[in-house]
Motif scaffolding. Structure first.
Motif, PDB file in Angstrom:
ATOM      1  N   GLU A  96      -7.422  -0.424   5.159  1.00 15.66           N
ATOM      2  CA  GLU A  96      -5.766  -0.678   5.153  1.00 15.66           C
ATOM      3  C   GLU A  96      -5.021   0.632   4.544  1.00 15.66           C
ATOM      4  O   GLU A  96      -4.047   0.719   5.418  1.00 15.66           O
ATOM      5  N   ALA A  97      -5.152   1.055   3.491  1.00 19.36           N
ATOM      6  CA  ALA A  97      -4.414   1.694   2.777  1.00 19.36           C
ATOM      7  C   ALA A  97      -4.659   3.349   3.105  1.00 19.36           C
ATOM      8  O   ALA A  97      -4.041   4.223   2.937  1.00 19.36           O
TER       9      ALA A  97
ATOM     10  N   TRP B   8       0.795  -1.217  -0.076  1.00 16.23           N
ATOM     11  CA  TRP B   8      -0.068  -0.057   0.078  1.00 16.23           C
ATOM     12  C   TRP B   8       0.993   1.230   0.059  1.00 16.23           C
ATOM     13  O   TRP B   8       0.765   2.355  -0.754  1.00 16.23           O
ATOM     14  N   ARG B   9       2.025   1.227   0.736  1.00 13.90           N
ATOM     15  CA  ARG B   9       2.755   2.472   1.252  1.00 13.90           C
ATOM     16  C   ARG B   9       3.451   2.580  -0.357  1.00 13.90           C
ATOM     17  O   ARG B   9       3.480   3.945  -0.846  1.00 13.90           O
ATOM     18  N   ASP B  10       3.882   1.822  -1.139  1.00 18.82           N
ATOM     19  CA  ASP B  10       4.569   1.764  -2.295  1.00 18.82           C
ATOM     20  C   ASP B  10       3.553   2.528  -3.309  1.00 18.82           C
ATOM     21  O   ASP B  10       3.842   3.071  -4.236  1.00 18.82           O
ATOM     22  N   VAL B  11       2.488   2.088  -3.177  1.00 20.34           N
ATOM     23  CA  VAL B  11       1.414   2.215  -4.444  1.00 20.34           C
ATOM     24  C   VAL B  11       0.587   3.944  -4.142  1.00 20.34           C
ATOM     25  O   VAL B  11       0.542   4.542  -4.783  1.00 20.34           O
TER      26      VAL B  11
ATOM     27  N   ILE C 265      -3.149   9.272   3.684  1.00 11.52           N
ATOM     28  CA  ILE C 265      -3.158  10.607   4.279  1.00 11.52           C
ATOM     29  C   ILE C 265      -2.196  10.965   5.305  1.00 11.52           C
ATOM     30  O   ILE C 265      -1.865  12.010   5.590  1.00 11.52           O
ATOM     31  N   LYS C 266      -1.407  10.040   6.014  1.00  9.99           N
ATOM     32  CA  LYS C 266      -0.477  10.401   6.975  1.00  9.99           C
ATOM     33  C   LYS C 266       0.694  10.584   6.572  1.00  9.99           C
ATOM     34  O   LYS C 266       1.826  11.163   6.948  1.00  9.99           O
ATOM     35  N   GLU C 267       0.942   9.693   5.306  1.00 12.24           N
ATOM     36  CA  GLU C 267       2.500   9.976   4.861  1.00 12.24           C
ATOM     37  C   GLU C 267       2.580  10.585   3.499  1.00 12.24           C
ATOM     38  O   GLU C 267       3.848  10.914   2.980  1.00 12.24           O
ATOM     39  N   SER C 268       1.235  10.919   2.784  1.00  7.63           N
ATOM     40  CA  SER C 268       1.542  11.781   1.767  1.00  7.63           C
ATOM     41  C   SER C 268       1.556  13.072   2.032  1.00  7.63           C
ATOM     42  O   SER C 268       1.306  13.568   2.971  1.00  7.63           O
TER      43      SER C 268
END
Length: 235
Positions: free
Chosen positions: A101-102, A69-72, A107-110
């Motif tokens: 899950e994603a 999810w993080r990569d996408v 929202i936290k890391e973008s």
């Protein structure tokens, strides 16, 4: 290529399946020290899942799914005034489990970079709302608007460009007076001399919030007259 990157694309077509078959897997897939599974282990796991009719991606261990999810979904989302809301990564709209899950990673890391011209701050103040609305269209977040603003404070960057426009700025200050938390959120990048005006005007609005709006506007117009004498860009 990382294991998560190799896994992500081939499994996208399996997202919508709802089989509840129980899959056993080797913990060697993602050990505590961060090492990844061997190709033979992954091949064995994939064969097990295919035989059980389980969507391969959703049957992977949570730690591997989260990396996928993080990569996408994590990226720098650039917003312009033509965008009423950010366009969500397509994977977030595939099924509820993936969205749940994603979404938090999205929202936290973008980061969300709002490109604002001519101090068009009235649109800028709607950025938080538009992001919250886009996220809410996929999954309802148990969070109030004020909490959302505080939560996203460091994720949103305002990039102001072009000569300042006093009419636009007044529209921003009016919105800021109504919703000061929204007006103060995010990182604002300005030329030094424009930042001085920006900060001074906001202090005036905040200090006179108990006064009638027409009184506040009189004070702001006095500030405008003084600024315009020194900098013609503020006319």
């Amino acid at each position: 290529m990382a294991t998560s990157e190799r896994l992500a694309l081939p499994f996208l077509s399996s997202f919508a399946s709802s089989s509840k078959a129980v899959i056993t897997y080797s913990r060697n897939l993602s050990s505590d020290d961060g090492s990844k599974a061997s190709n033979s282990t992954l091949t064995e796991l994939m064969a097990q899942m295919e035989m059980a009719g389980k969507p391969i991606l959703l049957a992977l261990p949570p730690e591997i799914r989260n990396q996928i999810w993080r990569d996408v979904v994590v990226s720098n989302v650039v917003l312009t005034k033509n965008d009423s809301r950010p366009k969500l990564p397509a994977v977030l709209c595939t099924c509820r489990q993936i969205a749940e899950e994603a979404m938090s990673l999205y929202i936290k890391e973008s980061t969300f970079t709002a490109q604002i011209t001519h101090l068009d701050g009235a649109w800028a103040l709607g950025i938080h709302h538009s992001i919250a609305k886009a996220v809410g269209s996929v999954i309802k977040l148990p969070i109030s608007c004020d909490a959302w603003v505080k939560f996203m404070r460091n994720n949103i960057i305002f990039q102001w460009a072009g000569p300042p426009n006093w009419t636009n700025f007044l529209a921003y200050l009016k919105r800021y007076r109504e919703h000061p938390a929204w007006g103060g959120a995010g990182t604002v990048t300005l030329r030094d001399k424009d930042r001085a005006v920006f900060d001074a005007a906001r202090k005036i609005v905040f200090a006179t919030k108990a006064q009638p709006s027409e009184k506040v506007e009189e004070v702001l117009e006095g500030l405008h007259a003084a600024i315009a004498m020194r900098d013609s860009a503020w006319t």
